[in-house]
Scaffold this motif. Structure first.
Motif, PDB file in Angstrom:
ATOM      1  N   LYS A 418       0.845  -1.203   0.000  1.00  0.00           N
ATOM      2  CA  LYS A 418       0.000   0.000   0.000  1.00  0.00           C
ATOM      3  C   LYS A 418       0.877   1.250   0.000  1.00  0.00           C
ATOM      4  N   GLY A 419       1.981   1.220   0.748  1.00  0.00           N
ATOM      5  CA  GLY A 419       2.908   2.348   0.747  1.00  0.00           C
ATOM      6  C   GLY A 419       3.515   2.565  -0.620  1.00  0.00           C
ATOM      7  N   TYR A 420       3.880   1.483  -1.296  1.00  0.00           N
ATOM      8  CA  TYR A 420       4.444   1.602  -2.645  1.00  0.00           C
ATOM      9  C   TYR A 420       3.388   2.119  -3.626  1.00  0.00           C
ATOM     10  N   GLU A 421       2.152   1.647  -3.472  1.00  0.00           N
ATOM     11  CA  GLU A 421       1.067   2.130  -4.329  1.00  0.00           C
ATOM     12  C   GLU A 421       0.860   3.630  -4.139  1.00  0.00           C
ATOM     13  N   ASP A 422       0.857   4.085  -2.883  1.00  0.00           N
ATOM     14  CA  ASP A 422       0.710   5.515  -2.613  1.00  0.00           C
ATOM     15  C   ASP A 422       1.863   6.307  -3.221  1.00  0.00           C
ATOM     16  N   PHE A 423       3.073   5.765  -3.156  1.00  0.00           N
ATOM     17  CA  PHE A 423       4.225   6.453  -3.739  1.00  0.00           C
ATOM     18  C   PHE A 423       4.086   6.545  -5.256  1.00  0.00           C
ATOM     19  N   LEU A 424       3.760   5.428  -5.891  1.00  0.00           N
ATOM     20  CA  LEU A 424       3.648   5.406  -7.349  1.00  0.00           C
ATOM     21  C   LEU A 424       2.508   6.286  -7.844  1.00  0.00           C
TER      22      LEU A 424
END
Length: 443
Positions: A418-424
């Motif tokens: 989820k953190g990576y999704e928010d970053f992307l």
């Protein structure tokens, strides 16, 4: 490209840094009297053997045979890799190595102390362990350790991470643990914080308070801690002791890097190397990396403070932002702590360890680059070490220096997507705290 040690090379002893520190550790203070606490009083909270290890002056403490056997079953010794693809992408003369703790069955370094603590609790006849967890790596590790040792486990998980990382709590439940989002309705302290803010994101400090309150209500329960205290950091030194053997197959590191919340994974890799520096044998550079949202090393005060928000723990002399500091809900939940391990605080004061802080957007940027190069998606906590290693490699490129960098990739991020999704998606928010309770109190 990598070194994998045989089972027979699992360390037989943990390294205890206490007798080698450049100054004695300040005694913890009783929260009721402000006098040095009687170790006997701590035995109501912790397993007896852990209290002994906390204050032991033995340089090396034997790892029980049962714990060593369990280390083998969960993935120790873990591999050490050279990040050759990352080196090529950066076009750096630096050589980059990383110890990969994500290779354990729970995906992080936390299982190293979880197994030890569960073993001593079982040996003492304790029926339940209660703990806190931030991002969930520690809660997962203790949940599995409890299952393997036949103990019940209850976990108070920081509320922000409880909802950001739903599969972490599912994994804990698979291992048989009972999970509460913290602050919770299960304790007086939890209800107090929820009354003040029904949407409180929680913190490690609050979760610790809830866990201790829970323990004090149950004679057969004991508290289990995932970082900060000396016995926890000592259990993690299996990482660095293995890494020292593995680096003999490569070369001596110049720079050693790890991320820091409370300090356990940094100490796990670094402390066996720190001993060589304290003995005058080497001159390694040590870099400890923290989030700018919880900068206890770079902006905290070195003083006595509570380890929890509810003021139930003994006071420890450490670098702290204040036990009432509201830690923003960053994705690196395991680093959302207001204080720092007392032993690491001393090394910081003496200039042996150098601190640095990053925003979470730049940390995720480095993590994505690393994932593309080496195929491993780092946990958001571990990504702080990745960022520092990359910066150090680029600095070496600029200066034309061939240096050797070793960092601890303390866990994978496959349950942190989820953190990576928010970053992307460009949704990450950076936090730049202006004031800390401890600074206001001191002023």
């Amino acid at each position: 490209m990598k070194v994998v040690l045989p089972d027979g090379k699992i360390p037989r002893k943990w390294y205890n840094i206490l007798p080698d520190l450049p100054e004695p550790l300040a005694p913890p203070l009783d929260p009721e009297t402000d006098e040095p606490i009687n170790p006997e009083k701590l035995k109501r909270i912790f397993a007896e053997e852990l209290v002994k290890q906390e204050i032991s002056q033995e340089r090396y403490i034997e790892i029980p045979k049962k714990v060593r056997e369990m280390y083998s079953k969960i993935g120790r010794p873990t591999p050490l890799f050279r990040a050759t693809n990352l080196e090529k992408i950066l076009s750096t003369p630096a050589r980059i190595y990383f110890k990969y703790e994500g290779a354990t069955v729970t995906g992080s370094h936390k299982i190293n102390t979880a197994l030890a603590q569960a073993y001593y609790a079982k040996k003492q006849g304790i029926g339940r362990l209660v703990t806190e967890t931030g991002a969930g790596q520690w809660g997962t590790a203790l949940s599995l350790a409890g299952a393997l040792m036949g103990l019940k486990v209850r976990v108070y998980m920081a509320r922000a991470s409880y909802y950001q990382k739903p599969y972490r709590k599912t994994l804990m439940r698979v291992y048989g643990a009972e999970i509460f989002p913290s602050p919770s309705e299960n304790t007086e302290i939890g209800r107090k914080f929820l009354k003040e803010n029904p949407n409180h994101p929680g913190s490690l400090g609050i979760a610790i308070s809830e866990a201790i309150e829970d323990v004090l209500k149950n004679e057969k329960a004991r508290y289990s801690l995932g970082s900060v205290l000396n016995h926890v950091l000592m259990h993690q030194t299996v990482i660095g002791l293995e890494a020292k053997e593995q680096m003999k197959e490569f070369e001596e590191p110049d720079v050693i890097v790890g991320c820091v919340g409370g300090g356990s994974n940094f100490a796990g890799l670094a402390y066996p190397f720190v001993k060589d520096v304290l003995d005058g044998k080497t001159d390694h550079e040590f870099i400890a990396v923290e989030p700018r949202a919880a900068p206890s090393m770079t902006r905290g005060v070195y003083t006595y403070d509570y380890g929890d928000s509810g003021r139930l723990t003994p006071k420890m002399k450490m670098h702290t932002l204040g036990h009432t500091y509201y830690v923003p809900p960053i994705h690196a939940g395991g680093l959302r702590y207001h204080g720092l391990a007392p032993t690491l605080s001393i090394l910081l004061n003496h200039g042996i360890v150098k601190p640095i802080a990053y925003h979470q957007t730049e940390v995720f940027e480095a993590a994505v680059l690393f994932a593309k190069a080496e195929g491993i998606v780092p946990a958001p906590e571990s990504a702080h070490a990745v960022k520092a290693a990359i910066d150090k490699a680029l600095e070496a490129k600029k200066e034309g220096k061939e240096i050797v960098i070793l960092f601890n990739l303390s866990g994978h991020g496959l349950l942190d997507l989820k953190g990576y999704e928010d970053f992307l998606d460009g949704k990450l928010e950076d936090y730049e705290p202006e004031e800390f309770p401890i600074l206001s109190a001191k002023s």
